[in-house]
Scaffold this motif. Structure first.
Motif, mmCIF file in Angstrom:
data_model
loop_
_atom_site.group_PDB
_atom_site.id
_atom_site.type_symbol
_atom_site.label_atom_id
_atom_site.label_comp_id
_atom_site.label_asym_id
_atom_site.label_seq_id
_atom_site.Cartn_x
_atom_site.Cartn_y
_atom_site.Cartn_z
ATOM 1 N N LEU A 18 0.861 -1.185 0.000
ATOM 2 C CA LEU A 18 0.000 0.000 0.000
ATOM 3 C C LEU A 18 0.890 1.226 0.000
ATOM 4 O O LEU A 18 2.014 1.182 0.524
ATOM 5 C CB LEU A 18 -0.891 0.039 1.246
ATOM 6 N N ARG A 19 0.357 2.316 -0.537
ATOM 7 C CA ARG A 19 1.051 3.592 -0.426
ATOM 8 C C ARG A 19 0.132 4.602 0.244
ATOM 9 O O ARG A 19 -0.945 4.902 -0.269
ATOM 10 C CB ARG A 19 1.497 4.140 -1.778
ATOM 11 N N LEU A 20 0.579 5.077 1.382
ATOM 12 C CA LEU A 20 -0.165 6.105 2.107
ATOM 13 C C LEU A 20 0.316 7.486 1.663
ATOM 14 O O LEU A 20 1.495 7.669 1.360
ATOM 15 C CB LEU A 20 0.029 5.953 3.605
ATOM 16 N N SER A 21 -0.615 8.427 1.667
ATOM 17 C CA SER A 21 -0.295 9.813 1.355
ATOM 18 C C SER A 21 -0.794 10.700 2.483
ATOM 19 O O SER A 21 -1.808 10.393 3.129
ATOM 20 C CB SER A 21 -0.970 10.255 0.055
ATOM 21 N N CYS A 22 -0.092 11.785 2.689
ATOM 22 C CA CYS A 22 -0.527 12.812 3.646
ATOM 23 C C CYS A 22 -0.329 14.163 2.975
ATOM 24 O O CYS A 22 0.809 14.553 2.704
ATOM 25 C CB CYS A 22 0.269 12.724 4.925
ATOM 26 N N THR A 23 -1.417 14.837 2.718
ATOM 27 C CA THR A 23 -1.362 16.152 2.094
ATOM 28 C C THR A 23 -1.533 17.211 3.168
ATOM 29 O O THR A 23 -2.462 17.136 3.982
ATOM 30 C CB THR A 23 -2.440 16.286 1.026
ATOM 31 N N ALA A 24 -0.618 18.169 3.163
ATOM 32 C CA ALA A 24 -0.550 19.169 4.224
ATOM 33 C C ALA A 24 -0.915 20.553 3.711
ATOM 34 O O ALA A 24 -0.743 20.864 2.523
ATOM 35 C CB ALA A 24 0.854 19.194 4.808
ATOM 36 N N GLY A 66 13.625 -1.784 5.443
ATOM 37 C CA GLY A 66 13.703 -2.676 4.298
ATOM 38 C C GLY A 66 12.358 -2.986 3.666
ATOM 39 O O GLY A 66 12.312 -3.583 2.585
ATOM 40 N N ARG A 67 11.277 -2.608 4.342
ATOM 41 C CA ARG A 67 9.928 -2.863 3.792
ATOM 42 C C ARG A 67 9.177 -1.571 3.493
ATOM 43 O O ARG A 67 8.414 -1.513 2.534
ATOM 44 C CB ARG A 67 9.110 -3.693 4.774
ATOM 45 N N PHE A 68 9.368 -0.563 4.313
ATOM 46 C CA PHE A 68 8.674 0.720 4.143
ATOM 47 C C PHE A 68 9.653 1.764 3.629
ATOM 48 O O PHE A 68 10.828 1.763 4.010
ATOM 49 C CB PHE A 68 8.118 1.211 5.474
ATOM 50 N N THR A 69 9.135 2.684 2.817
ATOM 51 C CA THR A 69 9.933 3.800 2.333
ATOM 52 C C THR A 69 9.131 5.083 2.460
ATOM 53 O O THR A 69 8.012 5.179 1.941
ATOM 54 C CB THR A 69 10.339 3.611 0.869
ATOM 55 N N ILE A 70 9.707 6.052 3.159
ATOM 56 C CA ILE A 70 9.078 7.356 3.286
ATOM 57 C C ILE A 70 9.683 8.286 2.238
ATOM 58 O O ILE A 70 10.885 8.232 1.961
ATOM 59 C CB ILE A 70 9.234 7.930 4.711
ATOM 60 N N SER A 71 8.832 9.125 1.656
ATOM 61 C CA SER A 71 9.302 10.090 0.667
ATOM 62 C C SER A 71 8.399 11.317 0.731
ATOM 63 O O SER A 71 7.365 11.305 1.418
ATOM 64 C CB SER A 71 9.296 9.485 -0.740
ATOM 65 N N ARG A 72 8.791 12.353 0.032
ATOM 66 C CA ARG A 72 7.972 13.574 0.024
ATOM 67 C C ARG A 72 8.103 14.277 -1.298
ATOM 68 O O ARG A 72 9.115 14.144 -1.988
ATOM 69 C CB ARG A 72 8.378 14.495 1.176
ATOM 70 N N ASP A 73 7.064 15.041 -1.628
ATOM 71 C CA ASP A 73 7.052 15.902 -2.795
ATOM 72 C C ASP A 73 6.698 17.292 -2.289
ATOM 73 O O ASP A 73 5.521 17.586 -2.028
ATOM 74 C CB ASP A 73 6.037 15.390 -3.813
ATOM 75 N N THR A 78 3.081 17.024 0.025
ATOM 76 C CA THR A 78 2.640 15.666 0.329
ATOM 77 C C THR A 78 3.813 14.792 0.771
ATOM 78 O O THR A 78 4.895 14.864 0.183
ATOM 79 C CB THR A 78 1.946 15.035 -0.882
ATOM 80 N N VAL A 79 3.560 14.003 1.791
ATOM 81 C CA VAL A 79 4.515 12.994 2.247
ATOM 82 C C VAL A 79 3.868 11.625 2.047
ATOM 83 O O VAL A 79 2.654 11.474 2.211
ATOM 84 C CB VAL A 79 4.931 13.221 3.714
ATOM 85 N N TYR A 80 4.693 10.669 1.667
ATOM 86 C CA TYR A 80 4.204 9.333 1.330
ATOM 87 C C TYR A 80 4.838 8.285 2.242
ATOM 88 O O TYR A 80 5.927 8.482 2.772
ATOM 89 C CB TYR A 80 4.551 8.985 -0.118
ATOM 90 N N LEU A 81 4.151 7.163 2.356
ATOM 91 C CA LEU A 81 4.726 6.001 3.012
ATOM 92 C C LEU A 81 4.411 4.795 2.140
ATOM 93 O O LEU A 81 3.254 4.349 2.086
ATOM 94 C CB LEU A 81 4.176 5.808 4.418
ATOM 95 N N GLN A 82 5.411 4.322 1.422
ATOM 96 C CA GLN A 82 5.261 3.122 0.619
ATOM 97 C C GLN A 82 5.518 1.920 1.515
ATOM 98 O O GLN A 82 6.593 1.803 2.117
ATOM 99 C CB GLN A 82 6.251 3.127 -0.549
ATOM 100 N N MET A 83 4.546 1.044 1.591
ATOM 101 C CA MET A 83 4.625 -0.107 2.486
ATOM 102 C C MET A 83 4.575 -1.384 1.647
ATOM 103 O O MET A 83 3.558 -1.649 0.997
ATOM 104 C CB MET A 83 3.480 -0.070 3.494
#
Length: 116
Positions: A18-24, A66-73, A78-83
């Motif tokens: 899943l990929r979570l998003s957080c828009t601020a 090794g399983r989750f990756t946090i990133s931002r644009d 927006t910040v993301y959490l790829q799980m």
């Protein structure tokens, strides 16, 4: 007024992604570290990952390394959490968090359920 809005949660089978998003909004997003936390029923909210303002510094709890990756644009606030490789123990409500001027802000959370 600071607002954090999470999305992307859902029901997924073990091993899925899943990929979570957080828009601020309401603050200068590009100048702040952003955090992801999670809380399972009957447990305390726990830190999952964070990312520095430029995206060059990241931190994770050991259980997701090794399983989750946090990133931002920063252009999209927006910040993301790829799980990936999700496990049943990742089941929780996931929250976006900002600490600004010694005050902590939270989104409403998005539910992630990992089950077959």
């Amino acid at each position: 007024q600071v607002q954090l809005v999470e999305s992307g949660g859902g029901l997924v089978q073990p091993g899925g992604s899943l990929r979570l998003s957080c828009t601020a909004s309401g603050f200068t997003f590009s100048t702040y570290t952003m955090n992801w936390y999670r809380q399972a029923p009957g447990t305390e909210r726990e830190f999952v990952a964070n990312i520095g303002s430029y995206g060059d510094r990241t931190n994770y709890i050991d259980s997701v390394k090794g399983r989750f990756t946090i990133s931002r644009d920063n252009a999209k606030n927006t910040v993301y959490l790829q799980m990936n490789s999700l496990k049943p123990e990742d089941t929780a409500k996931y929250y976006c968090n900002l600490i600004r001027w010694e005050r902590s802000y939270w989104g409403q959370g998005t539910q992630v359920t990992v089950s077959s």
